[in-house]
Enzyme design. Structure first.
Site, mmCIF file in Angstrom:
data_model
loop_
_atom_site.group_PDB
_atom_site.id
_atom_site.type_symbol
_atom_site.label_atom_id
_atom_site.label_comp_id
_atom_site.label_asym_id
_atom_site.label_seq_id
_atom_site.Cartn_x
_atom_site.Cartn_y
_atom_site.Cartn_z
ATOM 1 N N THR A 23 11.259 55.557 50.171
ATOM 2 C CA THR A 23 10.427 54.900 51.178
ATOM 3 C C THR A 23 10.775 55.350 52.584
ATOM 4 O O THR A 23 9.917 55.387 53.463
ATOM 5 C CB THR A 23 10.595 53.374 51.046
ATOM 6 O OG1 THR A 23 10.091 52.998 49.772
ATOM 7 C CG2 THR A 23 9.838 52.611 52.117
ATOM 8 N N SER A 69 12.365 57.329 44.097
ATOM 9 C CA SER A 69 13.663 57.381 43.412
ATOM 10 C C SER A 69 13.598 56.933 41.958
ATOM 11 O O SER A 69 14.550 57.127 41.205
ATOM 12 C CB SER A 69 14.726 56.593 44.179
ATOM 13 O OG SER A 69 14.574 55.210 44.002
ATOM 14 N N THR A 102 15.309 53.287 47.498
ATOM 15 C CA THR A 102 16.213 52.165 47.243
ATOM 16 C C THR A 102 16.247 51.732 45.774
ATOM 17 O O THR A 102 17.207 51.098 45.355
ATOM 18 C CB THR A 102 15.823 50.957 48.119
ATOM 19 O OG1 THR A 102 14.486 50.564 47.795
ATOM 20 C CG2 THR A 102 15.945 51.274 49.589
ATOM 21 N N ASP A 103 15.181 52.082 45.011
ATOM 22 C CA ASP A 103 15.107 51.558 43.636
ATOM 23 C C ASP A 103 16.313 51.958 42.790
ATOM 24 O O ASP A 103 16.835 51.151 42.020
ATOM 25 C CB ASP A 103 13.828 52.049 42.943
ATOM 26 C CG ASP A 103 12.582 51.365 43.475
ATOM 27 O OD1 ASP A 103 12.703 50.475 44.328
ATOM 28 O OD2 ASP A 103 11.472 51.727 43.028
HETATM 29 N N1 ASP Z 1 10.026 53.152 45.217
HETATM 30 C C1 ASP Z 1 10.809 53.490 46.383
HETATM 31 C C2 ASP Z 1 11.911 54.425 45.926
HETATM 32 O O1 ASP Z 1 12.852 53.982 45.360
HETATM 33 C C3 ASP Z 1 11.363 52.266 46.991
HETATM 34 C C4 ASP Z 1 12.223 52.475 48.197
HETATM 35 O O2 ASP Z 1 12.679 53.555 48.526
HETATM 36 O O3 ASP Z 1 12.481 51.448 48.874
HETATM 37 O O4 ASP Z 1 11.818 55.611 46.142
#
Ligand code: ASP
Length: 336
Positions: A23, A69, A102-103
Site C-alpha cells: 500500500t 504483499s 502490511t499484510d
Molecule cells: N494488501 C496490501 C499489501 O499487503 C496491504 C498493505 O500494504 O497495507 O500489500
C-alpha cells in the site's frame, strides 16, 4: 534494476531502500483509504515523497519487486535476504529499509530476522493508506524507518519494523488491525521502543536468537518446502490434514483452540502421522500465550511456543531445509 541516488551531506550514513510494493506504493481514488491498487509507485517516487530525509541519510534505492504483499513468495524472501547480505558486506552501506505491504510484513520480518547475516540495521515499513489517500501514512513511516536504520543505536538488535511511531521486533511483530494506521503490535510484549522526530528510544528486546546467531543462511537455501496450516473449529473435518499431506505438504501447522487444542477425531488423525517424517506443529488461534507440553495430544508433535501460525510456518519451512527430526525442530522452536 533501477537505481535512485538522493545525495546530500557527505557525513550522513547510507541506507539501501529495498522496495517490494504494498500500500505504501499504492495508488487509487484521490482522498480515499480503500479501493486502490498496491504496488503501483516506484522507489524513486516513494523516496521523493519524504520531506527532510536529505538531512538523515543518503538513500540508495533498489526495486526488488512491486507487488501486493499477499503475492510475496518464499523466492522473494530468499532474494531479499541474499541482496541484504551482499550489500551488507560493503563498507559504503550502513543499514537497510525494506518497504513492504502490511499484510505479510510480519512473516517477511521474521524470515529476514532468522536469515540475514549482518548486524547492520534492517528495518521494514509500509503504510495502511495509499499515497493518494487523505493523510497518507507512508511518508512518515518511511521517514521513521530511514531514521531508525541510520541510527548507530539500532545495530545488532535483529530485524525490526518501524510503524506508526513505534519500533517492533521482527520475531514478535504482528498485524493487528485491518485498517487502522496503528496496525502493528507485539501483543503480550508491547514493542521495542518509540520513534519521535526520527529519534529511536529503545526499551525492550527479544531474548530469542536472530540474524548472526542463527543456523540459517539464504545463500545456502534454494527453495522453501511447502508447509500448510489447518485451522480447528468445532466439528471441523480432520480430513483436511490428509489432504495437505497427500497433496505434498512437508509439514503442518495445526491452529488449535485455546492452548493449541483440538477434538478427539483430530487427535486420532494427527497421531496417525507420528514417525512418518511430516512434522506437525501445534499453535493456537487465541493470539496470545504459549503452547506447552500436554500428554493428551498424541503423536510426534512440536510445540509452537508463542509463535502465531503464520510465523510458525516461516520457522518450520526454514527448519525443514535442515531436518525433519522433530526433536531438532523443537529445539529451533525453543531458541528462535
Ligand atoms: N494488501 C496490501 C499489501 O499487503 C496491504 C498493505 O500494504 O497495507 O500489500
Amino acid at each position: 534494476m533501477p537505481n535512485a541516488d538522493v545525495d546530500s551531506h557527505a557525513a550522513l550514513p547510507t541506507i539501501a531502500v529495498l522496495a517490494t510494493g504494498g500500500t505504501i506504493a499504492g495508488s487509487g481514488s484521490q482522498g480515499r483509504a480503500t479501493n486502490y491498487r498496491p504496488g503501483q509507485i516506484g522507489i524513486e517516487d516513494l523516496v521523493g515523497c519524504v520531506p527532510g530525509i536529505d538531512a538523515v541519510a543518503h538513500v540508495k534505492g533498489m526495486q526488488i519487486c512491486n507487488v501486493n504483499s499477499d503475492d510475496i513468495t518464499g523466492a522473494h524472501w530468499i532474494a531479499l535476504a541474499r541482496t541484504i547480505d551482499e550489500l551488507a558486506a560493503r563498507t559504503d552501506i550502513d543499514g537497510f529499509v525494506v518497504t513492504h505491504g502490511t499484510d505479510t510484513m510480519d512473516e517477511t520480518a521474521y524470515f529476514l530476522n532468522l536469515t540475514v547475516k549482518t548486524d547492520k540495521p534492517v528495518v521494514l515499513t509500509g503504510s495502511m493508506r495509499p499515497a493518494t489517500a487523505t493523510s497518507a501514512d507512508g511518508p512518515m513511516n518511511l521517514f521513521q524507518a530511514l531514521s531508525l536504520a541510520a541510527s548507530p543505536d539500532a545495530r545488532g538488535r535483529g530485524v525490526m519494523v518501524a510503524f506508526s511511531d513505534a519500533i517492533f521486533g521482527g520475531r514478535d511483530v504482528r498485524k493487528v488491525s485491518t485498517f487502522q494506521t496503528d496496525a502493528f503490535s507485539e501483543n503480550d510484549f508491547g514493542c521495542m521502543g518509540y520513534l519521535i522526530d526520527g529519534q529511536p528510544y529503545f526499551f525492550n528486546g527479544s531474548t530469542k536468537l536472530h540474524t548472526l546467531g542463527t543456523e540459517f543462511n539464504a545463500s545456502e537455501i534454494d527453495g522453501l518446502p511447502r508447509v500448510d496450516a489447518v485451522y480447528f473449529t468445532v466439528d471441523a473435518d480432520p480430513g483436511v490434514i490428509d489432504y495437505c499431506v497427500e497433496s505434498g505438504a512437508r509439514g503442518i501447522i495445526v491452529v488449535g483452540a485455546g492452548s493449541g487444542g483440538y477434538s478427539t477425531p483430530w487427535n486420532d488423525r494427527i497421531s496417525a502421522f507420528a514417525g512418518r517424517g511430516i512434522p506437525i506443529v501445534r499453535c493456537s488461534r487465541v493470539g496470545a500465550g504459549l503452547i506447552t507440553h500436554d500428554d493428551f495430544y498424541r503423536g510426534d508433535l512440536v510445540r509452537g511456543c508463542d509463535l502465531p501460525p503464520q510465523k510458525a510456518a516461516v520457522l518450520l519451512r526454514l527448519a525443514l531445509t535442515k531436518t525433519s527430526d522433530t526433536t531438532l525442530i523443537q529445539r529451533m522452536f525453543d531458541v528462535y
